[in-house]
Write a protein that holds these residues in place. Structure first.
Motif, PDB file in Angstrom:
ATOM      1  N   ARG A 146      36.108-121.735  49.236  1.00 38.66           N
ATOM      2  CA  ARG A 146      35.193-121.311  50.303  1.00 38.66           C
ATOM      3  C   ARG A 146      34.117-122.367  50.544  1.00 38.66           C
ATOM      4  NH1 ARG A 146      35.620-115.872  47.685  1.00 38.66           N
ATOM      5  NH2 ARG A 146      36.874-114.573  49.085  1.00 38.66           N
ATOM      6  N   ALA A 147      33.545-122.881  49.465  1.00 35.69           N
ATOM      7  CA  ALA A 147      32.488-123.888  49.596  1.00 35.69           C
ATOM      8  C   ALA A 147      33.019-125.156  50.246  1.00 35.69           C
ATOM      9  CB  ALA A 147      31.886-124.193  48.230  1.00 35.69           C
ATOM     10  N   GLN A 189      30.480-121.493  37.016  1.00 35.46           N
ATOM     11  CA  GLN A 189      30.881-120.081  37.093  1.00 35.46           C
ATOM     12  C   GLN A 189      31.733-119.789  38.330  1.00 35.46           C
ATOM     13  OE1 GLN A 189      27.416-117.423  36.470  1.00 35.46           O
ATOM     14  NE2 GLN A 189      26.291-119.283  35.903  1.00 35.46           N
ATOM     15  N   MET A 190      31.926-120.794  39.171  1.00 34.10           N
ATOM     16  CA  MET A 190      32.671-120.576  40.411  1.00 34.10           C
ATOM     17  C   MET A 190      34.168-120.492  40.133  1.00 34.10           C
ATOM     18  SD  MET A 190      30.610-123.121  43.042  1.00 34.10           S
ATOM     19  CE  MET A 190      31.582-122.672  44.489  1.00 34.10           C
ATOM     20  N   SER A 191      34.814-119.489  40.726  1.00 35.46           N
ATOM     21  CA  SER A 191      36.267-119.362  40.626  1.00 35.46           C
ATOM     22  C   SER A 191      36.932-120.319  41.607  1.00 35.46           C
ATOM     23  CB  SER A 191      36.686-117.926  40.947  1.00 35.46           C
ATOM     24  OG  SER A 191      36.432-117.653  42.318  1.00 35.46           O
ATOM     25  N   ASP A 210      36.040-119.274  45.069  1.00 37.18           N
ATOM     26  CA  ASP A 210      34.668-119.659  45.430  1.00 37.18           C
ATOM     27  C   ASP A 210      34.607-121.131  45.829  1.00 37.18           C
ATOM     28  OD1 ASP A 210      33.906-117.079  44.660  1.00 37.18           O
ATOM     29  OD2 ASP A 210      33.426-117.717  42.612  1.00 37.18           O
ATOM     30  N   ILE A 224      27.947-114.921  42.289  1.00 39.33           N
ATOM     31  CA  ILE A 224      28.480-116.188  42.777  1.00 39.33           C
ATOM     32  C   ILE A 224      29.520-115.978  43.896  1.00 39.33           C
ATOM     33  CG2 ILE A 224      29.918-118.184  42.159  1.00 39.33           C
ATOM     34  CD1 ILE A 224      27.146-118.613  41.228  1.00 39.33           C
ATOM     35  N   PRO A 225      30.482-115.049  43.735  1.00 36.65           N
ATOM     36  CA  PRO A 225      31.465-114.862  44.817  1.00 36.65           C
ATOM     37  C   PRO A 225      30.822-114.470  46.139  1.00 36.65           C
ATOM     38  CG  PRO A 225      32.226-113.828  42.792  1.00 36.65           C
ATOM     39  CD  PRO A 225      30.808-114.223  42.548  1.00 36.65           C
ATOM     40  N   ASN A 226      29.802-113.607  46.095  1.00 34.43           N
ATOM     41  CA  ASN A 226      29.119-113.206  47.325  1.00 34.43           C
ATOM     42  C   ASN A 226      28.396-114.389  47.954  1.00 34.43           C
ATOM     43  OD1 ASN A 226      29.988-110.723  46.461  1.00 34.43           O
ATOM     44  ND2 ASN A 226      28.035-109.679  46.754  1.00 34.43           N
ATOM     45  N   LEU A 265      24.538-122.115  44.367  1.00 38.37           N
ATOM     46  CA  LEU A 265      25.909-122.429  43.966  1.00 38.37           C
ATOM     47  C   LEU A 265      25.955-123.711  43.135  1.00 38.37           C
ATOM     48  CD1 LEU A 265      27.741-121.566  47.312  1.00 38.37           C
ATOM     49  CD2 LEU A 265      27.869-120.289  45.166  1.00 38.37           C
ATOM     50  N   ALA A 289      29.124-117.587  47.665  1.00 39.60           N
ATOM     51  CA  ALA A 289      30.096-118.517  48.238  1.00 39.60           C
ATOM     52  C   ALA A 289      30.649-117.990  49.558  1.00 39.60           C
ATOM     53  CB  ALA A 289      31.231-118.756  47.246  1.00 39.60           C
ATOM     54  N   GLU A 290      30.908-116.683  49.621  1.00 38.87           N
ATOM     55  CA  GLU A 290      31.457-116.109  50.851  1.00 38.87           C
ATOM     56  C   GLU A 290      30.427-116.137  51.975  1.00 38.87           C
ATOM     57  OE1 GLU A 290      33.605-112.083  52.600  1.00 38.87           O
ATOM     58  OE2 GLU A 290      33.315-112.288  50.434  1.00 38.87           O
TER      59      GLU A 290
END
Length: 244
Positions: free
Chosen positions: A221-222, A213-215, A218, A172-174, A207, A176-177
């Motif tokens: 960023r979105a 699950q998004m921090s 994240d 998920i972090p990747n 996403l 979002a980035e």
């Protein structure tokens, strides 16, 4: 002192720069031998090896990160380093991932190399797919300087976006980035296609399915990505973030 020893010495200095006290920084700046090494390096850049090239770039990057001025001026040195990069690439001594690392470092100096971007693009076209770890590494280099993109960079960004793989293996972090990096290019209003790449819709859907699950990072960023791409892009992801 020969060139290889100069490069090695500078690499060792760079390894402890971030731990130096103000007094140590001041002493280094006054050190006559340190200045002499830099002058010898600048006079010998045409003979630098691939290993020495990376050592010098690491040293320059470390010096910049801790604001240590050097006598090794970027305006005169970087074109010579670029020539060395292109030479060693033609000799087959720099692989694709190493070129990406070098591109990122040059971008951190706000130095643009159109020949290097074109060479990296040629390497990329030889890959059947680009998995997310490598894609993220490339996106970071491409969008490090976000205020301006050349035609070569926009073409490269479109090519990268259409070749990268988006599947459930991407963290998920990747995701979002990368979604944010794509938004920086604003490909829907710029050439070559004036539209969003399919992978951007795929990332948004991925996403959307993993909003829980998004921090916080994240989510930020979105949200920032939506601020950049405007109202043409479907808002389902942003709406779900607001409701979560």
């Amino acid at each position: 002192m020969d060139l290889n020893l100069i490069c090695l010495t500078l690499e060792r200095i760079s390894s402890f720069m971030r731990k130096m006290s103000e007094e140590e920084v001041e002493n280094l700046q006054k050190n006559a031998a340190y200045h002499e090494i830099q002058e010898k390096l600048q006079a010998s850049l045409g003979e630098i090896t691939p290993e020495g090239l990376q050592q010098v770039l690491n040293w320059m990057s470390s010096s910049q990160s801790v604001n240590i001025p050097t006598k090794f001026t970027r305006t005169s040195a970087l074109p010579s380093l670029e020539a060395a990069i292109l030479f060693h690439e033609r000799q087959g001594k720099l692989n694709f991932e190493k070129l990406i690392d070098i591109w990122y470092t040059l971008a951190s100096f706000k130095y643009f190399s159109d020949p290097l971007v074109k060479i990296i693009s040629e390497h990329m076209r030889k890959l059947e797919t680009i998995e997310h770890k490598l894609a993220l590494q490339i996106w970071r280099a491409l969008t490090l300087n976000r205020n301006f993109f050349t035609g070569s960079e926009l073409n490269f960004g479109w090519d990268l976006a259409t070749r990268m793989t988006v599947d459930d293996k991407i963290p998920i972090p990747n995701a979002a980035e990368i979604f944010l990096h794509m938004s920086y290019l604003q490909l829907n209003i710029r050439p070559p296609m004036f539209r969003f790449p399919d992978s951007m819709f795929q990332l948004a859907q991925f996403l959307y399915s993993g909003v829980d699950q998004m921090s916080e990072a994240d989510v930020l960023r979105a949200v920032h990505a939506y601020e950049l791409i405007g109202q043409e892009f479907p808002y389902e992801l942003l709406d779900k973030i607001r409701l979560s």
